[in-house]
Design a protein around this motif. Structure first.
Motif, PDB file in Angstrom:
ATOM      1  N   MET A  46       0.901  -1.341  -0.209  1.00  0.00           N
ATOM      2  CA  MET A  46       0.044  -0.062  -0.052  1.00  0.00           C
ATOM      3  C   MET A  46       0.656   1.325  -0.032  1.00  0.00           C
ATOM      4  O   MET A  46       0.626   2.264  -0.627  1.00  0.00           O
ATOM      5  N   THR A  47       2.048   1.296   0.792  1.00  0.00           N
ATOM      6  CA  THR A  47       2.829   2.334   0.716  1.00  0.00           C
ATOM      7  C   THR A  47       3.493   2.739  -0.728  1.00  0.00           C
ATOM      8  O   THR A  47       3.476   3.622  -1.096  1.00  0.00           O
ATOM      9  N   GLN A  48       4.020   1.651  -1.445  1.00  0.00           N
ATOM     10  CA  GLN A  48       4.233   1.786  -2.510  1.00  0.00           C
ATOM     11  C   GLN A  48       3.365   2.070  -3.486  1.00  0.00           C
ATOM     12  O   GLN A  48       3.722   3.087  -4.590  1.00  0.00           O
ATOM     13  N   THR A  49       2.302   1.565  -3.689  1.00  0.00           N
ATOM     14  CA  THR A  49       1.170   1.960  -4.474  1.00  0.00           C
ATOM     15  C   THR A  49       0.771   3.602  -4.289  1.00  0.00           C
ATOM     16  O   THR A  49       0.530   4.198  -5.365  1.00  0.00           O
ATOM     17  N   LEU A  50       0.505   3.918  -3.035  1.00  0.00           N
ATOM     18  CA  LEU A  50       0.197   5.518  -2.651  1.00  0.00           C
ATOM     19  C   LEU A  50       1.390   6.235  -3.266  1.00  0.00           C
ATOM     20  O   LEU A  50       1.142   7.187  -3.853  1.00  0.00           O
ATOM     21  N   ARG A  51       2.571   5.925  -3.202  1.00  0.00           N
ATOM     22  CA  ARG A  51       3.824   6.659  -3.469  1.00  0.00           C
ATOM     23  C   ARG A  51       3.769   6.619  -4.955  1.00  0.00           C
ATOM     24  O   ARG A  51       4.071   7.910  -5.586  1.00  0.00           O
ATOM     25  N   GLU A  52       3.575   5.537  -5.581  1.00  0.00           N
ATOM     26  CA  GLU A  52       3.469   5.613  -7.166  1.00  0.00           C
ATOM     27  C   GLU A  52       2.350   6.400  -7.709  1.00  0.00           C
ATOM     28  O   GLU A  52       2.421   6.956  -8.731  1.00  0.00           O
ATOM     29  N   SER A  53       1.506   6.691  -6.952  1.00  0.00           N
ATOM     30  CA  SER A  53       0.126   7.326  -7.392  1.00  0.00           C
ATOM     31  C   SER A  53       0.299   8.795  -6.816  1.00  0.00           C
ATOM     32  O   SER A  53      -0.629   9.872  -7.202  1.00  0.00           O
ATOM     33  N   GLY A  54       1.280   9.380  -6.533  1.00  0.00           N
ATOM     34  CA  GLY A  54       1.507  10.652  -5.912  1.00  0.00           C
ATOM     35  C   GLY A  54       0.913  10.961  -4.642  1.00  0.00           C
ATOM     36  O   GLY A  54       1.020  12.213  -4.197  1.00  0.00           O
ATOM     37  N   ARG A  56       1.068  10.704  -0.325  1.00  0.00           N
ATOM     38  CA  ARG A  56       2.271  10.318   1.045  1.00  0.00           C
ATOM     39  C   ARG A  56       1.375  10.851   2.192  1.00  0.00           C
ATOM     40  O   ARG A  56       0.241  11.637   2.127  1.00  0.00           O
ATOM     41  N   ILE A  57       1.580  10.113   3.104  1.00  0.00           N
ATOM     42  CA  ILE A  57       0.863  10.208   4.375  1.00  0.00           C
ATOM     43  C   ILE A  57       1.823  11.004   5.238  1.00  0.00           C
ATOM     44  O   ILE A  57       2.912  10.724   5.377  1.00  0.00           O
ATOM     45  N   VAL A  58       1.420  12.121   5.653  1.00  0.00           N
ATOM     46  CA  VAL A  58       2.149  13.019   6.707  1.00  0.00           C
ATOM     47  C   VAL A  58       1.191  13.185   7.849  1.00  0.00           C
ATOM     48  O   VAL A  58       0.110  13.424   7.889  1.00  0.00           O
ATOM     49  N   ARG A  59       2.012  13.511   9.026  1.00  0.00           N
ATOM     50  CA  ARG A  59       1.255  13.824  10.123  1.00  0.00           C
ATOM     51  C   ARG A  59       0.981  15.097  10.418  1.00  0.00           C
ATOM     52  O   ARG A  59       1.736  16.177   9.889  1.00  0.00           O
ATOM     53  N   SER A  60      -0.212  15.297  10.843  1.00  0.00           N
ATOM     54  CA  SER A  60      -0.689  16.856  10.831  1.00  0.00           C
ATOM     55  C   SER A  60      -0.146  17.416  12.256  1.00  0.00           C
ATOM     56  O   SER A  60       0.024  16.650  13.080  1.00  0.00           O
ATOM     57  N   SER A  61       0.227  18.626  12.089  1.00  0.00           N
ATOM     58  CA  SER A  61       0.641  19.464  13.262  1.00  0.00           C
ATOM     59  C   SER A  61      -0.389  19.862  14.125  1.00  0.00           C
ATOM     60  O   SER A  61      -0.047  20.864  15.108  1.00  0.00           O
TER      61      SER A  61
END
Length: 62
Positions: A46-54, A56-61
């Motif tokens: 899932m990480t690879q698929t999301l990355r390839e689709s543009g 990324r998961i980021v932590r909210s501040s």
């Protein structure tokens, strides 16, 4: 940032693709055996698929 409904839609598509790919992996690489380490496999795929689709998961501040 994507609205929650859009995030859910993206994750659902990626999860379905990952489930299909994992089924193929179990058949072709594990000879049809159940994969005890499927959560790790799913997370990586899932990480690879999301990355390839543009995406990324980021932590909210917040």
């Amino acid at each position: 940032m994507l609205p929650d409904d859009d995030v859910t839609d993206v994750l659902l598509v990626v999860l379905k693709k990952t489930a299909a790919a994992h089924g193929e992996y179990e058949e072709t690489h594990l000879g049809g055996e159940y994969d005890e380490e499927w959560p790790e496999w799913y997370a990586e795929h899932m990480t690879q698929t999301l990355r390839e689709s543009g995406y990324r998961i980021v932590r909210s501040s917040d």
